[in-house]
Design a protein around this motif. Structure first.
Motif, short mmCIF file in Angstrom:
data_model
loop_
_atom_site.label_atom_id
_atom_site.label_comp_id
_atom_site.label_asym_id
_atom_site.label_seq_id
_atom_site.Cartn_x
_atom_site.Cartn_y
_atom_site.Cartn_z
N ALA A 193 0.63 5.53 -8.29
CA ALA A 193 0.12 4.45 -7.43
C ALA A 193 -0.27 3.23 -8.26
O ALA A 193 0.02 2.09 -7.90
CB ALA A 193 -1.08 4.95 -6.62
N ALA A 233 -3.10 1.03 5.91
CA ALA A 233 -2.72 1.74 4.67
C ALA A 233 -3.90 2.55 4.13
O ALA A 233 -3.71 3.60 3.50
CB ALA A 233 -2.22 0.75 3.62
N GLU A 282 -1.98 2.98 0.14
CA GLU A 282 -1.93 4.26 0.86
C GLU A 282 -2.13 5.45 -0.09
O GLU A 282 -2.92 6.35 0.18
CB GLU A 282 -0.54 4.33 1.53
CG GLU A 282 -0.31 5.47 2.46
CD GLU A 282 1.18 5.49 2.86
OE1 GLU A 282 1.67 4.49 3.43
OE2 GLU A 282 1.84 6.51 2.58
N MET A 283 -1.45 5.40 -1.23
CA MET A 283 -1.56 6.53 -2.18
C MET A 283 -2.96 6.61 -2.79
O MET A 283 -3.49 7.70 -3.01
CB MET A 283 -0.50 6.39 -3.29
CG MET A 283 0.91 6.61 -2.79
SD MET A 283 2.16 6.21 -4.05
CE MET A 283 2.11 7.70 -5.06
N LYS A 310 2.21 0.58 -0.28
CA LYS A 310 2.40 1.98 -0.71
C LYS A 310 1.29 2.37 -1.69
O LYS A 310 0.72 3.47 -1.61
CB LYS A 310 3.78 2.16 -1.36
CG LYS A 310 4.11 3.60 -1.69
CD LYS A 310 4.26 4.44 -0.41
CE LYS A 310 4.33 5.92 -0.71
NZ LYS A 310 4.29 6.73 0.54
N ILE A 337 2.84 1.45 -9.34
CA ILE A 337 3.48 0.75 -8.21
C ILE A 337 2.72 -0.54 -7.91
O ILE A 337 3.32 -1.60 -7.69
CB ILE A 337 3.55 1.68 -6.97
CG1 ILE A 337 4.50 2.86 -7.26
CG2 ILE A 337 4.02 0.92 -5.74
CD1 ILE A 337 4.44 3.99 -6.21
N MET A 352 5.78 -4.36 -0.16
CA MET A 352 6.21 -2.95 -0.09
C MET A 352 5.49 -2.14 -1.17
O MET A 352 4.95 -1.06 -0.90
CB MET A 352 7.73 -2.92 -0.30
CG MET A 352 8.34 -1.55 -0.40
SD MET A 352 10.13 -1.69 -0.67
CE MET A 352 10.20 -1.94 -2.44
N PHE A 353 5.45 -2.67 -2.38
CA PHE A 353 4.76 -1.97 -3.46
C PHE A 353 3.26 -1.83 -3.14
O PHE A 353 2.68 -0.76 -3.28
CB PHE A 353 4.88 -2.74 -4.79
CG PHE A 353 6.28 -2.85 -5.34
CD1 PHE A 353 7.18 -1.79 -5.23
CD2 PHE A 353 6.71 -4.01 -5.99
CE1 PHE A 353 8.46 -1.87 -5.75
CE2 PHE A 353 7.98 -4.11 -6.51
CZ PHE A 353 8.87 -3.04 -6.39
N GLU A 354 2.64 -2.93 -2.73
CA GLU A 354 1.18 -2.92 -2.62
C GLU A 354 0.70 -2.04 -1.46
O GLU A 354 -0.29 -1.34 -1.59
CB GLU A 354 0.62 -4.34 -2.49
CG GLU A 354 0.96 -5.27 -3.65
CD GLU A 354 0.78 -4.72 -5.06
OE1 GLU A 354 0.25 -3.60 -5.24
OE2 GLU A 354 1.17 -5.42 -6.00
#
Ligand code: NAD
Ligand code: FE2
Length: 384
Positions: free
Chosen positions: A246, A307, A221-222, A218, A249, A214-216
């Motif tokens: 980012a 992503a 994507e950012m 996101k 995260i 979930m962290f990676e």
């Protein structure tokens, strides 16, 4: 079993460095040992934190004997200076180099049996938490403010030591994008690609799980949406803020599940040639992604591509693999990352020694494809 270790408290957002005062008061701290480097003093970034100390009458001792790719001597001199300072907490301001040096200092002060620093390499059995540290990143890359790792050069052995120790995690992370506005384009690009490398390597490491994924995803994507904008215009406050978050995260994930051989191969380049960490990672990432595509990790590449902003509807696994690698290359080229080791002064004759050092790096254990010195040597040659 999965484990997650994060800061006690973290702050995000433009101007959030002012919380140093409240956090110090809340914890009863009296004097700061302020670890940073000379360029951050020169570019006025340190002044933005010194302003907080002065406005709130927090006494501090400045320590700036930190070089990019920090050394054992930087840590040991810092330990002496900390002991002489009468400080009771550390404020670390900088890229990975200053924050990592501060972590080493904080660990050795409270675990003096590791004063040689060399014995901290790998997973060290320290018994005590480091001196309480507030970490403020000035690059959007390493996430050193939230990781349980620090990286120090043993100059004698020409080696980058990766030290992994939950006792080193900064108590407080203060992620203030205003401290990043002064990064030049090349540094923004390289450190942003370091963050992307963290996200991709720890997304495909065998220890990855629902939370780290979930962290990676996101983070990927950012970074895909904001890195080029941050490079093109360093005053783009939206892109700077997104990149500051980012990279953090990505750090929440990789610190807990590990990395892979992009990092193993980047570390010797830092030790041999002082290559900036982000440049080394950025250059090697697509080559290692190609190599790792021949492993069980291949099934996750399509999610990386998605992503990165690719429309993956109807794609096969093989198409997903190509799309993921191509999208990373495209981003890298668009921000002018060098694409060949020969362009960054790596010596071809050193490749066998680089390969041995990379194979022995702590990060190799996290690679999804079982590897060998020969395979790593072949990747270096391909990237040369
Ligand atoms: N602890 C970890 O988990 C971790 C993860 C990845 C990398 N690292 C390590 O971190 C180090 C690299 O850190 P880095 O890439 O953040 O760079 P860095 O700390 O080495 O800094 C590079 C240069 O950029 C300058 N700089 C930093 N911020 C600036 C700003 N806002 N404006 C102008 N100049 C600025 C510094 O003064 C320095 O001269 C390497 O040693 C690497 O191995 C650590
Ligand atoms: Fe890194």
């Amino acid at each position: 079993m999965n484990r997650i270790i994060l800061n006690e408290t973290s702050y995000f957002g433009a101007g959030c460095r002012s919380v140093i005062a409240q956090e110090a008061a809340r914890r009863g701290f009296k004097k700061a040992f302020f670890v940073t480097d000379k360029d951050l003093i020169k570019f006025g970034v340190a002044a933005q934190v010194i302003h907080v100390f002065e406005a709130n009458q927090i006494p501090y001792e400045l320590y700036s004997d930190v070089k990019a790719n920090p050394t054992i001597a930087n840590v040991q001199n810092g330990v002496k200076a900390y002991k002489a300072s009468g400080a009771d907490f550390i404020v670390a301001l900088g890229g990975g180099s200053s924050i990592d040096t501060a972590k080493g200092i904080g660990i050795v002060v409270n675990n003096p049996e590791f004063a040689d620093v060399k014995s901290l390499e790998g997973v060290a059995d320290t018994k005590h938490k480091a001196v309480p540290t507030f970490a403020l990143p000035t690059t959007a890359g390493t996430a050193a403010e939230v990781t349980i790792n620090y990286v120090i050069i043993d100059e004698e052995a020409r080696k980058k030591m990766v030290c992994v120790d939950p006792n080193d995690i900064p108590a407080v992370a203060i992620v203030d994008p205003e401290l990043m506005y002064s990064m030049p384009k090349g540094l923004t690009a390289a450190t942003g690609m370091d963050a992307l490398t963290h996200a991709i390597e720890s997304f495909i490491t065998p220890g990855a799980w629902a939370m780290s994924d979930m962290f990676e995803l996101k983070a990927i994507e950012m970074i895909a949406q904001n890195l080029k904008a941050a490079v093109d215009n360093g005053q783009d406050t939206v892109a700077r803020e997104a990149m500051s978050q980012a990279q953090y995260i990505a750090g929440m994930g990789f610190s807990n599940v590990g990395l892979g051989i992009v990092h193993s191969m980047a570390h010797p380049l830092g030790a041999f040639y002082d290559t900036p960490h982000g440049v080394a990672n950025a250059l090697l990432l697509p080559y290692v992604m190609e190599y790792n595509a021949e492993s069980a990790a291949a099934s996750k590449y399509i999610q990386i591509a998605k992503a990165m902003g690719v429309d993956t509807t109807g794609m096969t696994q093989a198409e997903g693999v190509s799309a993921a690698i191509e999208s990373v290359k495209t981003l890298s080229l668009s921000i002018h990352i060098p694409q060949r080791l020969s362009e960054i002064n790596v010596k071809e004759a050193d490749i066998p020694s680089l390969a041995v050092a990379a194979f022995n790096d702590v990060c190799t254990g996290g690679n999804p494809r079982p590897t060998s010195v020969e395979d790593i040597e072949a990747i270096y040659r391909k990237a040369f």
